[in-house]
Design an enzyme around this catalytic site. Structure first.
Site, PDB file in Angstrom:
ATOM      1  N   ARG A 231       1.013  -1.323  -0.095  1.00  0.00           N
ATOM      2  CA  ARG A 231      -0.191  -0.012  -0.369  1.00  0.00           C
ATOM      3  C   ARG A 231       0.849   1.605   0.216  1.00  0.00           C
ATOM      4  O   ARG A 231       1.923   1.690   1.061  1.00  0.00           O
ATOM      5  CB  ARG A 231      -1.127  -0.066   1.289  1.00  0.00           C
ATOM      6  CG  ARG A 231      -1.741  -1.297   1.200  1.00  0.00           C
ATOM      7  CD  ARG A 231      -3.196  -0.529   0.412  1.00  0.00           C
ATOM      8  NE  ARG A 231      -4.351  -1.864   0.352  1.00  0.00           N
ATOM      9  CZ  ARG A 231      -3.684  -3.074  -0.732  1.00  0.00           C
ATOM     10  NH1 ARG A 231      -2.999  -2.892  -1.169  1.00  0.00           N
ATOM     11  NH2 ARG A 231      -4.958  -3.460  -0.365  1.00  0.00           N
ATOM     12  N   GLU A 260      -2.152   8.264  -6.520  1.00  0.00           N
ATOM     13  CA  GLU A 260      -2.038   7.314  -7.961  1.00  0.00           C
ATOM     14  C   GLU A 260      -3.391   8.235  -8.249  1.00  0.00           C
ATOM     15  O   GLU A 260      -4.509   8.283  -8.220  1.00  0.00           O
ATOM     16  CB  GLU A 260      -2.510   6.560  -7.122  1.00  0.00           C
ATOM     17  CG  GLU A 260      -1.583   4.924  -6.528  1.00  0.00           C
ATOM     18  CD  GLU A 260      -1.542   3.678  -6.285  1.00  0.00           C
ATOM     19  OE1 GLU A 260      -2.389   3.681  -7.334  1.00  0.00           O
ATOM     20  OE2 GLU A 260      -1.152   2.828  -5.645  1.00  0.00           O
ATOM     21  N   HIS A 279       0.878  -0.302  -9.722  1.00  0.00           N
ATOM     22  CA  HIS A 279       0.032  -0.366  -9.260  1.00  0.00           C
ATOM     23  C   HIS A 279      -0.460  -2.152 -10.077  1.00  0.00           C
ATOM     24  O   HIS A 279      -1.616  -2.411 -10.300  1.00  0.00           O
ATOM     25  CB  HIS A 279      -1.029   0.171  -8.980  1.00  0.00           C
ATOM     26  CG  HIS A 279      -2.258  -0.327  -7.938  1.00  0.00           C
ATOM     27  ND1 HIS A 279      -2.686  -0.167  -6.551  1.00  0.00           N
ATOM     28  CD2 HIS A 279      -1.946  -1.982  -7.078  1.00  0.00           C
ATOM     29  CE1 HIS A 279      -2.535  -0.550  -5.681  1.00  0.00           C
ATOM     30  NE2 HIS A 279      -2.677  -1.522  -6.144  1.00  0.00           N
TER      31      HIS A 279
END
Length: 529
Positions: A231, A260, A279
């Site tokens: 994370r 993000e 990601h």
């Protein structure tokens, strides 16, 4: 029974549902919120990924709905509270991306040792530069794993296959499990000092945010390599950038970021010794197939009246039972979360005692709610009421349940005690008050108090003397933190006082630190419920 597949899952999952007798499958990808409200009027199950929002309004429009299945881990797009209120099961698929994320993590680790992406880019530019891309070996190096859950454990196996020495920090890792995995359990400071490579696999919580910051990096070896596929925000990006600039950090690999998508002008993009991916943790064909098939199988099981897996709310109770036991679930969850935050060392045993009507009911769901509450801030592994006992067992936390008929001052009473490795006991006692069965905390560590288990609680112990409450109020007022309620308990005049303060917002660490520095304050902490 009708199943709405609202987001595009693996075709294998859809095919599985269509193959089941008695199921009608409707695929409606990209539907607007208004269209979803029309489609759900006669559906019994909904399968989603992250695109479609299953709101309270959707649940209200779907009287036949029994289950919502999320092909993936997070259920942020599903109103779980609304689902529970209407007796709808919400499930996720937490194990589908384990291998994918572990393999991506190890890919980053390999790229941190051998600059393959940089060398490949150089080759595409027509160069033949062998001197600029020399690396180091993983063999006999030390990998520090922060968080040894499912993914961290898989990374450890791969590291051991490369001949790496593996050390791990996990506050809830039992010595027995560490020994079985041939991993040395260490403190975070020991890990930072020993590791050549560090990878993080923790949930992002208030405790883990910026766990790897400037102070942590200062404890690391010069030339340490850092990796984060968990994370964004566990590794503080500003600290990492400073470490890369100074040369203290030799390389890094990131799949997740504080914001993000990563900003186009982010300094992280400028370092040749940093590998970045957008990601991609669960972005493999196998992982997507796995979660698609898994959610389809879980939905089919529920509709067939079979086993319920990976539920994130309370699936095993019908609506009538849930109405009776619901307040106990809320109270138990709050008490579990509370004692976990009160405990100052690794907990080896959770002792649960209860009195009153629960003796006549099946308290298993409440016991699981307590365990889930205890784990909620320390585990993100698809935690739910179903798997909480297994996670507790894996962490080496023994659970003891005591049914008591002893006379008490309350009709309903629940006591949760956390026993640490040092034999210390931290406890929280709660009850249900009034016709609404509102949860209340009535004792902390054996001291009588009365507080609503809600929001932020400031808990402090002090030498009993004039002016302490005023001092605390002044500190909080300066930060514009409003006091909603306060409960004070003392053993005797001039002795020790315990105070529990309900706050409308959470004070800063600096304010709590200033409070604890006062000569009369023995200890203070903020508990978030």
């Amino acid at each position: 029974m009708k199943i709405l597949v609202a987001d595009k899952i693996s075709p294998k999952g859809v095919a599985f549902l269509r193959a089941q007798k008695g199921f009608e499958v409707v695929e409606a990808y990209g539907s607007s919120p208004a269209q979803i409200l029309e489609l759900v009027k006669d559906v019994h199950a909904i399968a989603v990924r992250s695109e479609t929002k299953i709101t309270a309004e959707v649940f209200a429009a779907a009287p036949l709905l029994k289950v919502v299945g999320r092909a993936g881990v997070g259920v942020d797009n599903v109103d779980v509270d609304a689902a529970t209120e209407r007796g709808v099961i919400v499930m996720n698929t937490p194990s589908g991306n384990t291998i994918a994320t572990a393999e991506l993590t190890f890919t980053h680790i390999l790229c941190g040792a051998r600059p393959v992406p940089q060398a490949a880019a150089s080759m595409r530019d027509g160069k033949w530069d062998r001197k600029s891309f020399s690396g180091i070996e993983l063999f006999k190096k030390t990998l520090g794993i922060v968080g040894l859950g499912r993914i961290g454990s898989e990374v450890a196996k791969r590291a051991q296959a490369f001949g790496m020495n593996v050390v791990a920090f996990d506050p809830y890792l039992s010595p027995t499990r560490a020994k079985a995995m041939q991993i040395e359990a260490v403190t975070l400071d020991q890990l930072l000092a020993q590791a050549d490579y560090i990878t993080v696999h923790m949930p992002l919580t208030e405790q883990t945010q910026y766990m790897i910051d400037e102070a942590a990096l200062a404890k690391c070896k010069k030339g340490v390599r850092l990796f984060n596929c968990a994370r964004g925000g566990i590794i503080k990006e500003a600290a990492l950038i400073a470490g890369l600039k100074s040369g203290h950090v030799a390389a890094a690999g990131l799949d997740v970021f504080e914001e993000e998508p990563l900003a186009a002008d982010s300094e992280l993009r400028k370092f040749p010794n940093v590998s970045l991916t957008p990601h991609l943790g669960a972005s493999t064909a196998e992982a997507q197939d796995a979660v698609g098939v898994e959610v389809a199988e879980q939905i089919a099981d529920v509709l067939a009246g079979g086993v319920i897996r990976n539920a994130v709310n309370m699936p095993s109770l019908d609506a009538a039972t849930l109405k009776i036991i619901g307040p106990y679930l809320e109270l138990g969850s709050k008490l579990g979360t509370l004692v976990q935050q009160l405990a100052t060392d690794r907990v080896e045993k959770l002792r649960i005692s209860y009195w009153g009507k629960l003796l006549e009911l099946d308290a298993n769901a409440v016991i699981r709610a307590i365990q889930r509450g205890f784990l909620s801030r320390i585990s993100s592994e698809g935690l739910n009421y179903i798997n909480a006992p297994f996670v507790m067992d894996r962490l080496g936390v023994q659970v003891e349940v005591v049914k008591s008929n002893q006379e008490t001052d309350y009709t309903e009473l629940m006591l949760v005690e956390a026993v640490t490795a040092k034999g210390e006991v931290f406890s929280a006692t709660g009850t249900l008050l009034g016709k609404a069965s509102s949860p209340r905390i009535v004792a902390l560590n054996g001291r009588e108090v009365e507080a609503e288990p809600k929001g932020a609680l400031l808990v402090y112990e002090n030498h009993d003397e004039p002016g302490i409450i005023g001092m605390v109020g002044t500190l909080l007022g300066r930060e514009k933190v409003n006091i909603a309620a306060m409960s004070l308990s003392r053993n005797n005049a001039g002795g020790t006082a315990l105070c529990v303060v309900n706050l409308d917002s959470t004070p800063t660490e600096a304010t709590v630190k200033e409070l604890t520095s006062h000569r009369a304050i023995k200890q203070a902490l903020v508990v978030n419920l």
